[in-house]
Design an enzyme around this catalytic site. Structure first.
Site, PDB file in Angstrom:
ATOM      1  N   SER A  75       0.894  -1.163   0.037  1.00 54.67           N
ATOM      2  CA  SER A  75       0.002   0.065   0.158  1.00 54.67           C
ATOM      3  C   SER A  75       0.739   1.216   0.097  1.00 54.67           C
ATOM      4  O   SER A  75       0.404   2.287  -0.622  1.00 54.67           O
ATOM      5  CB  SER A  75      -1.051   0.090   1.216  1.00 54.67           C
ATOM      6  OG  SER A  75      -0.144   0.036   2.616  1.00 54.67           O
ATOM      7  N   ASP A  98      -0.327   7.673  10.115  1.00 47.79           N
ATOM      8  CA  ASP A  98      -1.147   6.813  11.123  1.00 47.79           C
ATOM      9  C   ASP A  98      -0.266   5.660  11.917  1.00 47.79           C
ATOM     10  O   ASP A  98      -0.845   4.781  12.403  1.00 47.79           O
ATOM     11  CB  ASP A  98      -2.378   6.000  10.225  1.00 47.79           C
ATOM     12  CG  ASP A  98      -1.414   5.213   9.164  1.00 47.79           C
ATOM     13  OD1 ASP A  98      -0.449   4.899   9.064  1.00 47.79           O
ATOM     14  OD2 ASP A  98      -2.410   4.658   8.235  1.00 47.79           O
ATOM     15  N   HIS A 140       1.785   4.281   7.508  1.00 43.50           N
ATOM     16  CA  HIS A 140       1.880   4.675   6.075  1.00 43.50           C
ATOM     17  C   HIS A 140       2.233   6.224   6.205  1.00 43.50           C
ATOM     18  O   HIS A 140       2.478   6.561   7.130  1.00 43.50           O
ATOM     19  CB  HIS A 140       0.432   4.730   5.402  1.00 43.50           C
ATOM     20  CG  HIS A 140      -0.271   3.219   5.468  1.00 43.50           C
ATOM     21  ND1 HIS A 140      -1.249   2.942   6.314  1.00 43.50           N
ATOM     22  CD2 HIS A 140      -0.086   2.411   4.463  1.00 43.50           C
ATOM     23  CE1 HIS A 140      -1.615   1.587   5.963  1.00 43.50           C
ATOM     24  NE2 HIS A 140      -1.086   1.320   5.048  1.00 43.50           N
TER      25      HIS A 140
END
Length: 252
Positions: free
Chosen positions: A28, A202, A205
């Site tokens: 991601s 967070d 990320h």
């Protein structure tokens, strides 16, 4: 009379322009790299008219799944399609998930290391030599911030920064053994005891600052691999206004 008739050229002799590729392969953190101010978007901007930068980030994936997918992402037959200037391999943030808390994404440390080596071997088999491969280690984890995210999703804390560090070290060692290059984010972001939490949105990320950090340090490794590539197609000021076809349809 059409412009093609006026120019009297042989269509069969016109060569399709093939852009070299830089492929960003990972999880991601790579998938999100094309967001505004993302590190992938910044690299693509730097390489405009030189390379196509392709995002092959897959949110939630680990090195095991990435390795399995390789034959679907890289052709082994078309040499033009494999005109690849560089590949980044950016796995580890999911691999390092704690086995007892997140067994679906967890990959044991030794397997993670072997997966990276197998990815490099596969890339070599399709014409991407190890010196064009750049491993990127997982960044550090801000456990307190990530724990809040986990609780919101109904989980307990499932990653530890110290464990991410073990995977980062394994990534560095695998790169050395393969002859690939490596960007050690886990170490660089914590260098000299600096507060790395600003690099994370967070706890896991990248924030905008984190994206800028990755772009800056990745470019230092990538620039030398693309410096020789020409600017593709003529500069607009060099196009002959009386016969643009002669400028745009002939090899420069």
């Amino acid at each position: 009379m059409s412009q093609f008739s006026r120019f009297h050229f042989n269509m069969s002799k016109i060569k399709t322009v093939i852009w070299p590729k830089v492929i960003l392969f990972g999880d991601s953190i790579t998938q999100g790299s094309f967001q505004p101010n993302g590190w992938g978007a910044d690299i693509a901007h730097k390489l405009a008219r030189k390379c196509d930068v392709l995002n092959r980030g897959l949110s939630g994936y680990n090195s095991r799944w990435g390795k399995i997918l390789l034959p679907r992402l890289f052709s082994s037959t078309n040499s033009e399609e494999n005109n690849i200037a560089a590949v980044t391999v950016f796995f580890g943030s999911n691999d390092c998930a704690l086995q007892d808390k997140n067994p679906q994404q967890h990959v044991p440390l030794q397997e993670y290391s072997e997966n990276l080596k197998e990815i490099t071997r596969f890339l070599a088999s399709v014409g991407v030599s190890a010196d064009r491969v750049i491993f990127i280690t997982p960044p550090p984890i801000n456990e307190s911030a990530w724990e809040k995210e986990c609780i919101v999703k109904g989980f307990t804390l499932n990653r530890h920064n110290s464990v991410a560090g073990q995977y980062a070290q394994a990534c560095v060692q695998a790169a050395s053994q393969c002859g690939a290059h490596v960007l050690d984010l886990w170490t660089l972001m914590q260098k000299d005891g600096q507060d790395y939490t600003a690099f994370l949105s967070d706890g896991l990320h990248l924030s905008q600052e984190g994206n800028q950090f990755v772009s800056q340090h990745l470019w230092e490794l990538l620039e030398s691999r693309v410096a020789h590539l020409p600017f593709i197609l003529p500069y607009w000021g060099d196009v002959d206004p009386k016969s643009p076809e002669s400028s745009l349809l002939c090899d420069q």
